[in-house]
Design an enzyme around this catalytic site. Structure first.
Site, PDB file in Angstrom:
ATOM      1  N   ASN A 193      37.804  -2.105  -7.805  1.00 53.47           N
ATOM      2  CA  ASN A 193      37.151  -1.937  -9.104  1.00 53.47           C
ATOM      3  C   ASN A 193      36.762  -3.327  -9.579  1.00 53.47           C
ATOM      4  O   ASN A 193      37.612  -4.089 -10.019  1.00 53.47           O
ATOM      5  CB  ASN A 193      38.126  -1.275 -10.091  1.00 53.47           C
ATOM      6  CG  ASN A 193      37.581  -1.260 -11.504  1.00 53.47           C
ATOM      7  OD1 ASN A 193      36.366  -1.388 -11.711  1.00 53.47           O
ATOM      8  ND2 ASN A 193      38.454  -1.114 -12.486  1.00 53.47           N
ATOM      9  N   HIS A 243      39.364   5.167 -16.791  1.00 51.47           N
ATOM     10  CA  HIS A 243      40.112   3.914 -16.614  1.00 51.47           C
ATOM     11  C   HIS A 243      40.712   3.519 -17.974  1.00 51.47           C
ATOM     12  O   HIS A 243      40.097   3.744 -19.021  1.00 51.47           O
ATOM     13  CB  HIS A 243      39.173   2.818 -16.099  1.00 51.47           C
ATOM     14  CG  HIS A 243      39.905   1.592 -15.651  1.00 51.47           C
ATOM     15  ND1 HIS A 243      40.373   0.650 -16.535  1.00 51.47           N
ATOM     16  CD2 HIS A 243      40.283   1.171 -14.423  1.00 51.47           C
ATOM     17  CE1 HIS A 243      40.997  -0.305 -15.861  1.00 51.47           C
ATOM     18  NE2 HIS A 243      40.961  -0.009 -14.574  1.00 51.47           N
ATOM     19  N   GLU A 291      40.835   0.841 -19.473  1.00 50.55           N
ATOM     20  CA  GLU A 291      39.960  -0.016 -20.286  1.00 50.55           C
ATOM     21  C   GLU A 291      38.905   0.828 -21.007  1.00 50.55           C
ATOM     22  O   GLU A 291      38.518   0.521 -22.127  1.00 50.55           O
ATOM     23  CB  GLU A 291      39.316  -1.100 -19.404  1.00 50.55           C
ATOM     24  CG  GLU A 291      40.334  -2.145 -19.013  1.00 50.55           C
ATOM     25  CD  GLU A 291      40.076  -2.835 -17.688  1.00 50.55           C
ATOM     26  OE1 GLU A 291      38.942  -2.788 -17.185  1.00 50.55           O
ATOM     27  OE2 GLU A 291      41.039  -3.426 -17.149  1.00 50.55           O
TER      28      GLU A 291
HETATM   29  C1  PEP Z   1      42.134  -1.973 -12.147  1.00 50.57           C
HETATM   30  O1  PEP Z   1      41.122  -2.556 -12.502  1.00 50.57           O
HETATM   31  O2  PEP Z   1      42.155  -0.738 -12.133  1.00 50.57           O
HETATM   32  C2  PEP Z   1      43.299  -2.760 -11.753  1.00 50.57           C
HETATM   33  C3  PEP Z   1      44.338  -2.143 -11.289  1.00 50.57           C
HETATM   34  O3  PEP Z   1      43.204  -4.128 -11.887  1.00 50.57           O
HETATM   35  P1  PEP Z   1      44.171  -5.236 -11.223  1.00 50.57           P
HETATM   36  O4  PEP Z   1      44.301  -4.889  -9.769  1.00 50.57           O
HETATM   37  O5  PEP Z   1      43.481  -6.526 -11.443  1.00 50.57           O
HETATM   38  O6  PEP Z   1      45.498  -5.137 -11.921  1.00 50.57           O
END
Ligand code: PEP
Length: 251
Positions: free
Chosen positions: A9, A95, A97
């Site tokens: 992602n 997600h 976010e």
């Molecule tokens: C994500 O963006 O879903 C994620 C898990 O980010 P990271 O691997 O940077 O923690």
């Protein structure tokens, strides 16, 4: 035997040239699709070019979000019809976010999951608890509610095709990873929820990824757990070398 799915992602990172360089470096290096599913979920403006670039290779391209409507007066949004038309195969939905920063609700996520199936896109549905919820022992209940709402109204066959990404919010982009055992416990609970909600067949088939600071140094232990079938990876998916190591671990 469930096939592992490793999805990068990229979030809101890279410019087109960097995205193209990444796929040029990775597209013929990822293992065959029969061994592991390799996906990069890129920003919308890069999708067209990356899909052309990866045609006929095992590297698949996904989107990071979409609207649930097919078209209309939704300024700034991107529809499932548009994604399908480009040749997108996967879409990340719900997600944390999106939920935290853009107000996406469980109901929105459910509508998006239905829209994804209508347009033959594989949804990667994200669920996960906040640090406060974890400290208050609310993880299992919270994740269970998110999963049930996201899958509401799907047929058993559709549930079998969903990818669920368990991502504890406190572990995303923080460098803190859930211990492999803790992550597996939640993924195993999710599988039980799917069993009760849909069927044993669906529970056996559904892929459950872990996400949250996954990197080459910890991926083997996480993917070695009985109920973890892959990873959704932010930071460590941005460089082709690192992404290829993660994908290799999924074989
Ligand atoms: C994500 O963006 O879903 C994620 C898990 O980010 P990271 O691997 O940077 O923690």
């Amino acid at each position: 035997m469930r096939k592992q799915v490793i999805a990068g992602n990229w979030k809101m990172n890279k410019v087109l040239n960097e995205a193209e360089q990444f796929v040029q470096a990775a597209k013929n290096e990822v293992p065959g699709e029969e061994q592991v599913e390799s996906v990069v979920c890129a920003p919308f403006p890069f999708l067209h070019s990356l899909i052309k670039e990866t045609e006929g290779t095992p590297l698949k391209v996904g989107a990071q979000n979409m609207h649930f409507e097919e078209s209309g007066a939704f300024t700034g949004e991107v529809s499932p019809v548009m994604l399908k038309d480009l040749g997108v195969s996967y879409v990340v939905l719900g997600h944390s976010e999106r939920r935290e920063l853009f107000g996406e609700t469980d109901e929105d996520v459910n509508k998006k999951v239905h829209a994804a199936f209508k347009h033959d896109l594989t949804p990667i549905v994200c669920v996960g608890e906040t640090l406060e919820q974890r400290e208050n022992n609310e993880t299992m209940n919270h994740v269970e509610a998110q999963v049930k709402k996201a899958l509401e109204g799907l047929s058993d066959e559709q549930v079998q095709q969903v990818i669920i990404a368990y991502e504890p919010i406190w572990a995303i982009g923080t460098g803190k990873t859930s211990s492999a055992e803790d992550a597996n416990e939640v993924c195993s609970h999710i599988r039980n929820v799917v069993k009760e909600f849909s069927s044993e067949t669906a529970a056996e088939a559904v892929r459950i990824q872990y996400g949250g600071s996954v990197k080459p140094a910890n991926v083997d232990e996480l993917l070695g757990q009985s109920d973890i079938d892959g990873a959704l990876v932010g930071g460590a998916s941005l460089e082709a070398d690192s992404f290829l190591k993660l994908v290799e671990a999924g074989k």
